[in-house]
Design an enzyme around this catalytic site. Structure first.
Site, PDB file in Angstrom:
ATOM      1  N   GLU A   1      -3.858   1.800  -7.494  1.00  0.00           N
ATOM      2  CA  GLU A   1      -4.227   2.926  -6.643  1.00  0.00           C
ATOM      3  C   GLU A   1      -3.308   4.116  -6.926  1.00  0.00           C
ATOM      4  OE1 GLU A   1      -6.523   1.675  -2.921  1.00  0.00           O
ATOM      5  OE2 GLU A   1      -4.413   1.675  -2.417  1.00  0.00           O
TER       6      GLU A   1
ATOM      7  N   HIS B   1       0.854  -1.196   0.000  1.00  0.00           N
ATOM      8  CA  HIS B   1       0.000   0.000   0.000  1.00  0.00           C
ATOM      9  C   HIS B   1       0.894   1.251   0.000  1.00  0.00           C
ATOM     10  CE1 HIS B   1      -2.857   3.047   1.217  1.00  0.00           C
ATOM     11  NE2 HIS B   1      -3.810   2.221   0.842  1.00  0.00           N
TER      12      HIS B   1
HETATM   13  P1  PGA Z   1      -9.636   6.029  -0.103  1.00  0.00           P
HETATM   14  O1  PGA Z   1      -8.436   5.004   0.224  1.00  0.00           O
HETATM   15  O2  PGA Z   1     -10.801   5.196  -0.616  1.00  0.00           O
HETATM   16  O3  PGA Z   1      -9.938   6.684   1.201  1.00  0.00           O
HETATM   17  O4  PGA Z   1      -9.144   6.969  -1.135  1.00  0.00           O
HETATM   18  C1  PGA Z   1      -8.128   3.929  -0.628  1.00  0.00           C
HETATM   19  C2  PGA Z   1      -6.958   3.163  -0.069  1.00  0.00           C
HETATM   20  O5  PGA Z   1      -6.074   3.752   0.539  1.00  0.00           O
HETATM   21  O6  PGA Z   1      -6.881   1.935  -0.226  1.00  0.00           O
END
Ligand code: PGA
Length: 252
Positions: A167, A98
């Site tokens: 992401e 992450h």
């Molecule tokens: P968010 O976070 O939906 O608050 O943007 C996504 C994540 O960090 O996995």
């Protein structure tokens, strides 16, 4: 093909609050959800056991993920939690790589690769997060960054499971997102790279994460190459999270 929605609770909620949220989500879900969607919740380590107990006692169709795992299997590594320990709790998924771990805890691709292997040897599904920073996006480096993040973890591996979560860092917690068309194209690219990088031409499911909410979910979910979502902030509200899942369920 079944979709997957992962709720990442990050550093929020004690185990009692976690149980309440789990129950609220479960109560608000469409009843026929499990044929189309795997729902996975990623609480803090302190809540894993309690949530798993409620799920098995009440026979809920929700799975549990760890938010991270150690890159070591055992030994003198104070504060770490191993993949083996997670497996003993019947945890089937773990997020790794992450961007918060990469940027705040200095985890590089080598560490992510070690974590990937620890999960693999314990048969836990990896949710491998990749994504570019704002600067990298603005200077046109998105595809190179993704390529590097994929290759350094997956090169020449024979994969059996493993999910990828795309992401973009600039979309996490900001309310900004790429357009669904952009994500669809990038997810296609990610699938191609994973296929050509792995020894067995593995075709992964690729989730999208970054400011997903019940308003924008349907637009993402109707794209061919978006196989699910990794949801942060909006997963802390049971009704809202269930709405996101229900949106997905209703797409034909
Ligand atoms: P968010 O976070 O939906 O608050 O943007 C996504 C994540 O960090 O996995």
């Amino acid at each position: 093909m079944k979709k997957i929605i992962v709720g990442n609770w990050k550093l929020n909620l004690d185990h009692l609050q976690g149980i309440q949220l789990l129950q609220k989500i479960n109560y608000s879900l469409d009843k026929d959800i499990e044929e189309k969607i795997d729902i996975v919740l990623a609480p803090s380590h302190t809540s894993l056991r309690s949530l798993q107990t409620v799920i098995s006692t009440d026979n809920l169709k929700i799975k549990i993920s760890s938010q991270d795992v150690s890159s070591q299997n055992d030994g003198a590594f104070t504060g770490e939690v191993s993949a083996f320990q997670l497996k003993k709790l019947n945890i089937d998924y773990s997020i790794i790589g992450h961007s918060e771990r990469r940027s705040l805890f200095n985890e590089n691709n080598k560490i992510v690769e070690e974590k990937f292997r620890c999960l693999e040897s314990n048969n836990i599904m990896q949710v491998l997060c990749i994504g570019e920073s704002l600067e990298e996006m603005e200077s046109g480096k998105t595809l190179d960054v993704l390529n590097e993040q994929i290759a350094s973890v997956l090169k020449n591996k024979t994969l059996k499971k493993a999910l990828i979560a795309y992401e973009p860092i600039w979309a996490i917690g900001t309310g900004k997102t790429p357009t669904p068309i952009q994500v669809n194209q990038i997810n296609q690219y990610i699938k191609d790279v994973v296929q050509s990088t792995t020894a067995n031409n593995y075709l992964p499911k690729v989730l999208y994460g970054g400011s997903v909410n019940s308003e924008n979910a349907a637009a993402f979910f109707s794209c061919e190459n978006i196989d699910g979502a990794l949801v942060g902030g909006a997963s802390l509200d049971g009704k809202h999270f269930a709405e996101i899942v229900n949106e997905f369920n209703r797409i034909k």
